[in-house]
Design an enzyme around this catalytic site. Structure first.
Site, short mmCIF file in Angstrom:
data_model
loop_
_atom_site.label_atom_id
_atom_site.label_comp_id
_atom_site.label_asym_id
_atom_site.label_seq_id
_atom_site.Cartn_x
_atom_site.Cartn_y
_atom_site.Cartn_z
N SER A 145 51.62 -0.93 4.50
CA SER A 145 50.75 -1.28 3.37
C SER A 145 51.60 -1.23 2.12
O SER A 145 52.68 -0.62 2.11
CB SER A 145 49.61 -0.28 3.27
OG SER A 145 48.93 -0.38 2.03
N TYR A 158 45.87 8.29 3.25
CA TYR A 158 46.28 6.98 3.75
C TYR A 158 47.74 6.70 3.42
O TYR A 158 48.53 6.30 4.29
CB TYR A 158 45.37 5.92 3.13
CG TYR A 158 45.68 4.50 3.54
CD1 TYR A 158 45.16 3.98 4.73
CD2 TYR A 158 46.46 3.67 2.75
CE1 TYR A 158 45.42 2.68 5.12
CE2 TYR A 158 46.74 2.37 3.14
CZ TYR A 158 46.21 1.87 4.32
OH TYR A 158 46.48 0.58 4.70
#
Length: 288
Positions: A145, A158
């Site tokens: 990401s 995350y």
């Protein structure tokens, strides 16, 4: 109609994609099939992929896979090798989004995040690596990401998992390069997938973090379904890059990813510049 040439038996690839039922995973499977490659499409509920198998039964193998269960990983990889004889491209894509301040995130949620998006991805990579090394060929695609480099309030868990996967992948790339195996770390920004919807895990909100994490919660809600990134275009870009003779280590996707990563790198450079004199002063005096 596509103008891309159909792959020959010598150029066609076998892909193994985790988390294939939606988002990037499904987009990748569809792109791979459109190009004439074969794919092992995995999901916790493989029946969700039945339409893909019906589209190209000779080139699709469906496998039930919860990548946090080692026995299922071993079985899925063994089935892939039995069906197609090799795995050319492993795509570690399975994941979810989680939002909560560190104080709002309990141990179970934090461990579950690391388990799926770091430990399970590493374990799947280790399961496939011996076969790629033996053939002196293969590409490992890690879907991390923009959060694999950047951070934001509420995304600590995350980003920690994605940062960890990036770090181990960078080391891995240097380890396996002499064996003909390549590593590609894909860093998407905000794409129009389910990560901001049903796949999002929200931690219980505390008033103390309303101004920081609360703002991110509002952004996620407002952005869902309106993200600027197109998963089909992302899948096309990934497959194109994997097809190159030389791949970069990192592939940011989306203009927002490029902008955020550049801003983060500039901040790091500024901190290093500011601290350089102090940092160098901590070395032993060569005349001591």
């Amino acid at each position: 109609m596509s103008t891309r040439p159909a792959p020959t038996s010598a150029t066609a690839k076998v892909w193994f994609v985790t988390g294939s039922s939606s988002g990037f995973g499904r987009a990748l499977v569809e792109e791979v099939l459109a190009r004439g490659d074969s794919v092992v499409a995995t999901a916790r509920r493989p029946d969700a992929l039945a339409d893909l198998a019906a589209r190209a039964p000779d080139r699709v193998h469906l496998a039930e896979l919860d990548i946090t269960r080692p026995e299922q990983v071993r079985a899925a990889v063994a089935a892939a090798l039995a069906r197609f004889g090799r795995i050319d491209v492993l795509v570690n894509n399975a994941g979810f989004s989680i939002l909560g301040a560190l104080e709002e995130t309990d141990d179970d949620a934090l461990r579950a995040t690391m388990e799926l998006m770091f430990f399970a991805a590493v374990a799947t990579t280790r399961e496939v690596l011996p076969h790629m090394r033996a053939r002196k060929s293969g590409t490992i695609v890690q879907i991390t990401s923009v959060g694999g480099i950047t951070t934001a309030p509420g995304f600590g868990a995350y980003c920690a998992a994605k940062h960890a996967l990036e770090a181990v992948s960078e080391s891995l790339a240097a380890e396996v390069e002499p064996h003909g195996v390549r590593v590609l770390v894909v860093e998407p920004g905000a794409f129009r997938t389910a990560l901001f919807g049903a796949a999002f895990r929200h931690m219980p909100a505390m008033d103390a973090y309303a101004a920081t994490v609360g703002a991110m919660r509002s952004w996620v809600t407002q952005t869902h379904g309106e993200q600027g990134g197109d998963p089909a275009k992302a899948a096309r870009a990934i497959v194109n890059v994997v097809g190159r003779s030389v791949v970069p280590l990192r592939l940011p996707l989306g203009g927002d990813a490029v902008d955020q990563i550049r801003a983060k790198l500039a901040k790091i450079a500024a901190d290093v510049d500011q601290a350089e004199a102090l940092a160098r002063a901590t070395d032993f005096d060569p005349q001591a």
